[in-house]
Scaffold this active site. Structure first.
Site, PDB file in Angstrom:
ATOM      1  N   ASP A 154       0.838  -1.197   0.000  1.00 25.45           N
ATOM      2  CA  ASP A 154       0.000   0.000   0.000  1.00 25.45           C
ATOM      3  C   ASP A 154       0.875   1.250   0.000  1.00 25.45           C
ATOM      4  O   ASP A 154       2.072   1.195   0.296  1.00 25.45           O
ATOM      5  CB  ASP A 154      -0.900  -0.032   1.238  1.00 25.45           C
ATOM      6  CG  ASP A 154      -1.758   1.205   1.381  1.00 25.45           C
ATOM      7  OD1 ASP A 154      -2.408   1.590   0.393  1.00 25.45           O
ATOM      8  OD2 ASP A 154      -1.759   1.804   2.475  1.00 25.45           O
ATOM      9  N   ASP A 178      -0.465   5.178   0.837  1.00 29.14           N
ATOM     10  CA  ASP A 178      -0.762   6.225   1.818  1.00 29.14           C
ATOM     11  C   ASP A 178      -0.929   5.663   3.225  1.00 29.14           C
ATOM     12  O   ASP A 178      -1.658   4.698   3.458  1.00 29.14           O
ATOM     13  CB  ASP A 178      -2.033   6.975   1.415  1.00 29.14           C
ATOM     14  CG  ASP A 178      -1.841   7.741   0.128  1.00 29.14           C
ATOM     15  OD1 ASP A 178      -1.053   8.697   0.131  1.00 29.14           O
ATOM     16  OD2 ASP A 178      -2.461   7.373  -0.890  1.00 29.14           O
TER      17      ASP A 178
END
Length: 274
Positions: free
Chosen positions: A110, A112
């Site tokens: 991932d 953010d």
């Protein structure tokens, strides 16, 4: 489109997770210790109105975003997980495995709050700034790198077939990754249109990648992102601005161990809270 909707982020009010470590001598299931659950609030930077819900793919109860057309297959995985899928679909999100990473596990990472934190608020000490066009206006996004992210990414690139998978829009995330990944760690990049929209969240359906599920690991700060495949996940705490954070550094030994396993489900049973 509001400028905040290009970035998918979570609220700061999350349960803290214990750091993880590699413990080859233990057989206790990681997820038994994680079953308390975390209260994940709706993203501050993501649109969740009903107009975002796309059409239902054939054979699926779960819609994909409007711009995504790939089908989603059904699951025969554990009954307590309502939304999982068992076979690789005919159309896959990832290309064929490159020879340089053949035989490696696939690590889905991932962006953010896992590797970085971004803000529209002007801040002088940002690691870098990207400019994004929103409704004809150029907006600056200030990006902060999580401590040890460079060391973490470099090592992961040596061990895995690394895939960046974010629920943020490509026009924001792509230039961020260009600046973040100076070593070409990520073999592919997937953005919001590759997610499945389910119960108000953008979910990363690992079955659609085109890799065997027992060869995929996902690292993400939001359990909503991997709700279809929780037994493939290594949870991390959300990062915003804590310069003393060492979570990525502490995870390196765990992933060094995981990179050697034949089956990620067996391997993740050995990943324990420290």
């Amino acid at each position: 489109m509001e400028r905040a909707s290009i970035i998918t982020q979570v609220d700061r009010k999350e349960e803290h997770l214990s750091p993880l470590r590699w413990n080859p001598g233990s057989a206790r299931n990681l997820f038994a210790t994680k079953s308390r659950g975390r209260n994940i609030l709706r993203s501050l930077f993501c649109c969740f109105s009903t107009q975002n819900v796309g059409q239902f793919p054939e054979g699926s109860k779960h819609p994909v975003p409007p711009e995504e057309s790939n089908t989603v297959s059904k699951s025969n995985l554990p009954q307590d997980i309502q939304c999982q899928y068992s076979r690789i679909p005919d159309t896959c999100l990832l290309p064929e495995i490159e020879p340089q990473v053949a035989g490696r596990l696939c690590l889905v990472i991932d962006l953010d709050e896992t590797l970085i934190h971004s803000s529209f608020k002007p801040i002088s000490d940002a690691d870098f700034i990207v400019t994004v066009e929103i409704e004809g206006t150029m907006q600056q996004v200030y990006v902060f790198k999580r401590p040890y992210v460079d060391k973490f990414l470099q090592r992961m690139g040596e061990l895995f077939e690394c895939v960046l998978f974010t629920a943020s829009l490509a026009k924001y995330a792509d230039p961020v990754i260009d600046l973040l990944d100076k070593w070409g760690v990520f073999r592919a990049r997937l953005f919001r249109e590759s997610c499945v929209f389910h119960q108000g969240s953008y979910v990363k359906d690992l079955n659609r990648l085109g890799r065997d599920l027992n060869k995929i690991i996902i690292i993400d700060n939001s359990p909503a992102s991997y709700i279809f495949h929780p037994y493939n996940a290594v949870p991390v705490t959300s990062w915003f601005d804590d310069l003393s954070d060492t979570e990525l550094l502490s995870l390196i030994p765990a992933f060094e161990g995981l990179s050697q396993v034949e089956d990620v489900y067996t391997g993740l049973e050995r990943l324990q809270p420290s």
